[in-house]
Write an enzyme that holds these catalytic residues in place. Sequence first.
Site, short mmCIF file in Angstrom:
data_model
loop_
_atom_site.label_atom_id
_atom_site.label_comp_id
_atom_site.label_asym_id
_atom_site.label_seq_id
_atom_site.Cartn_x
_atom_site.Cartn_y
_atom_site.Cartn_z
CG ASP A 174 -2.13 -0.98 0.97
OD1 ASP A 174 -2.38 -1.34 -0.20
OD2 ASP A 174 -2.78 -1.36 1.94
CE1 TYR A 190 -9.20 -3.66 6.59
CE2 TYR A 190 -8.89 -4.76 4.49
CZ TYR A 190 -9.23 -4.81 5.82
OH TYR A 190 -9.59 -5.99 6.39
#
EC number: 1.4.3.-
Lengths: 655, 655
Positions: free
Chosen positions: B313, B397
């Site tokens: 990420d 998320y």
Amino acid sequence: MASPHPLDPASATELLQALALIQATYGPDVVLHWKTAGLEETPKHQLVPFLEAERAGKSIPAPDRLIFVMYYIKKTPRLFEAIVNLTTSQLDHHIELPREFHAPVDRVELNEAAATALADPRVKAEIERLELGPNSDVVVDPWDYGKDDENEQRRLTQIFFYTRNPKNNHPDSNHYAFPLSIMCIVDLVKMEVIKISHLPLGGDAVTSQTPGPRKVGAPIEPEYDHALQSFPPRTSLKPLQIVQPEGASFKVTGQLVEWEKWRFRVGFNWREGMTLHDLNFDGRSTFYRLSLSEMFVPYGDPRDPLHRKGAFDLGNVGAGYTANNLGLGCDCLGLIHYFDGAVIDANGNGVEKKNAICLHEEDAGIQYKHSNHRTGKATVVRKRQLILQTIITVAIYEYQFRWILQQTGDIEFETTATGILSTTPIDPDNTDKVPFGTRVGSGVLAPYHQHIFNLRIDPAIDGHLNSLSIVDSLPMAKDPVLNPYSTGYITEETIMQVSGTADADPFKARVFKMINPNVVNPVSLTPVGYKLLPIAGAPLFADKDSWHSRRSDFCDAAIWVTKYKDREYWCSGTYTNQSSGGHGIKSFVARQDNVANEDIVVWHSFAFTHNPRVEDFPIMPAESARVILKPNNFFNYNPTMDVPPSTQKFNQSVL
Amino acid sequence: MASPHPLDPASATELLQALALIQATYGPDVVLHWKTAGLEETPKHQLVPFLEAERAGKSIPAPDRLIFVMYYIKKTPRLFEAIVNLTTSQLDHHIELPREFHAPVDRVELNEAAATALADPRVKAEIERLELGPNSDVVVDPWDYGKDDENEQRRLTQIFFYTRNPKNNHPDSNHYAFPLSIMCIVDLVKMEVIKISHLPLGGDAVTSQTPGPRKVGAPIEPEYDHALQSFPPRTSLKPLQIVQPEGASFKVTGQLVEWEKWRFRVGFNWREGMTLHDLNFDGRSTFYRLSLSEMFVPYGDPRDPLHRKGAFDLGNVGAGYTANNLGLGCDCLGLIHYFDGAVIDANGNGVEKKNAICLHEEDAGIQYKHSNHRTGKATVVRKRQLILQTIITVAIYEYQFRWILQQTGDIEFETTATGILSTTPIDPDNTDKVPFGTRVGSGVLAPYHQHIFNLRIDPAIDGHLNSLSIVDSLPMAKDPVLNPYSTGYITEETIMQVSGTADADPFKARVFKMINPNVVNPVSLTPVGYKLLPIAGAPLFADKDSWHSRRSDFCDAAIWVTKYKDREYWCSGTYTNQSSGGHGIKSFVARQDNVANEDIVVWHSFAFTHNPRVEDFPIMPAESARVILKPNNFFNYNPTMDVPPSTQKFNQSVL
């Protein structure tokens, strides 16, 4: 006065009633040395129907009100226990205990022992020899004795010596910064000094039988009491206050608490202090009873006579006895509700423990957040939690115990240690490496030690028949069809069949699930449950053959599961003071009860290994750890979804 | 405008200046696809003298201002990186990268890929076959591609398909509750669909090549957006507000923060988001630089084509790019200061990241407490902490990253996961046990996955020459003189000599100490240091031979230590997107540098193993973990002793 709920703590009036019924069996001339008294909880087979009727809005007769009492015949080693039935004014149980059992210490007795030591001429001569100089009053610390001799049955205490800070000689000076090199043992029945020992002053076990004057050392700043410090308090910190303009979100009715979707009762007794009972979330049963069962604090300094230091702070003293009065606004912020408790003292007086438990809400950051990048819309819900807190002072240490209830159905138990380190002297000129302690001042050694806790969890997940499963995460076996790129991982679940133990295993992301095998979650298609996220950590470091280990068998494993049995609350047995072991949780699991789909109890042991830092002195910054109980496929979706979103109107934050 | 401090983040103006200098080397006709740009931090040998002069109140010339840039030539696979020197207007570094390197994804490109997929006739035919019915717009989720083929060098994305909730067909409906059984792969250079796959619909890997109409399932309540839910928000919760009537206790000057005894600088860049620099406590150096180095989110559902799900990420997207604008009062409470950042977009525009980092104070309970039972006097000091927070949204998320600075000198890094689970369809009628996922709705499977973080810690404990030691607590050997009752325990300390790794070991209460072997604490007589309390937990479960593992070698150990090297910030290498591995931390430690009494960097890897619960859907309650850095014999006593005692006058609590 309305008749108490069966789970209400015993009032001072009830305790005194019980004492009177016992005294009556002796007549007025026999002086009793009262040790403890508290509610004897209703047997489960009676309490469950009562609670179920209550929930159904029906009224059934309350079970008999019982009080458990321990006492000595004064100035004798004769120890008794009794269960007094206040409803029938009978003693349902009343026995004398064998001589190897010892009741907890009490402050009256320890103060008497302290005075005895200070008045002893041999002790006086030893102090004289230390040449403490002016402004150096001696202060003593009586400790529960511990165990180092199979045949020792006398009731004893061990006493360590300190002196006040000579710069102030103030009663609140931190004498732990000025340890002296002597200690003594006092017989509590005869109330006399039976032995004086010298402490080692180097990094080894060597002691001098005729030590010379004390070599003066001290920490750079020994005082934690602001009034005695050599510098003024800082002025950099601006106030931060919690404001709840519309009041608290909880409702308290006696010992019954309702908050968000939770409904439960708060208990209190001399030993565990705070207990929680009959916890329901949104009308569904989750836990029958939650409590700290025991804690053991063994020290790593192995040298005679320091080797006995190892205290059972619940069994030897009692978290109810040592519960602080939680003064308004100093121990927590915001809107606070207090619960009181009651105990007895050694002379048979009732003692109100005012403000022994406090209840308040906290904002704990973000409950959940999501931003939809497609629309830019962010949803934020804040996390409000309910805290039940108690703080105990066990001579040197403060422990803060907090049950934290979440809107999610999570329950967390946080334990925090602060207070003052137990210290022992070391020659200020000595520079040896000491592998079992840290110098926290010139001439001041703080030995390594552990704080080992055991949490007793009596689950009632949608009912009383539950199982405990061990859930591990594991790599998936290689498989050309199902796992073609070897990326898979799975969970494996093992249900415990017979009472026993399990270890924590963070490397398998191991969790323990309390499940109700009779109720299937319609979404996950698995049994409803709560998972326990254990604190994985060091076991007791003392040798398996040591008295420390034999007396605290709960330290042998992180998880224990037993079949519920009435009166089985204490994982090191009821009588821990000077205990020899053998009456603890190992004896409970030895029954080899079936624990699958039964009324089970889960016990979780966890440790703080506290190797002191200089920064922990003269007072130790709080250190915490949390055990988490988390619904796991218990609900059908996130139960906080209807909590309103976080808005600036509600929160009133400021740029 | 004053010239920036060398540690100030690059402004949008600076970034655009750098882009212009690169574009100038091509002339205006070549269209560049800009990927990232941010401050290229000053080499340490230049920055340290600057910071030291600054601290001494001297003025020395600022080092050259450098900007790092990555870009493609548009619609080609040709990737370049450059370091642009804004002070000299030169390109100090400018190379084309080999074809196996891929820059991060960007929103412009992914949106184009999403549109390409939805417009593709074969995709349309597949959707047609699912017979979604009315009010069921299709929504797609492009993912970074991952890796499963040694020879694949094309720039790709994989796209998963969902439909909106037919009850509302609203743009903010939670489409993850309605997963569809198809996915496709898009070539990002040619911008065309190159493959369509069907997803398995049972608990095994079986897929149908001609799946029939979608079987409709859904969670009981699929919506997290309050406006779309089937129930109204609860009204039980009363407001709780933080009031700071005299203002905040911190002082912010540009990026410089001063609070209590702390003084440090806040940085920001496209990749790590928030960084902390030059942290001093009471005038003493503690850490040179602190940052999250990388995170990897591998999925446990092994089935083709789901096996590639595994996102870096930071490296594939960037915590600076995905940083939320932290709206006032919704993400934190009280008095808030915001820091902005700047990035560029794919078209070469400057993008201000407003309120990307926030700063506020929190009350965190009791700092320390002690009651002297001899006098009844209680001393309570509350714990104020300073929080630097950023929240990123990576498609599904949300991650909250918080640096928490304590009055004690402790520094904590808290990482929190919330947001929406990645879901895949499962036949609503299927009841197979699925060992790698949890049903979170009828027809909705949430696969197990891990979030594996790496924290980069560049210590400067009283200077830059430091060592890392592994400290274990261990039972003491039996010894009739020193350990006569076998109760002793000790610590053993091993100093790492050569760059390498160490594992966490909670069963030895293992901590890692960053020490300065050249500075001895006068109280403890040991080197001054900070200890790292690691998060011990599951390693990556994917097989060591898997692409997941090869690409994320930082997951192989909890602790890595390297000798500092300029530009070595990313533990999986600079280019993580579609990476093959080999450029990460294993290659750094392979240098076998001496790391004892050297300028070292400590890297801590830790994991959340997230096996979803029904309660994590439709939105996941936040889960957190904290890494703690704690002074360990760094100070001469508890540095919070001059914090004033807690009083009701200051706290204003209410009964």
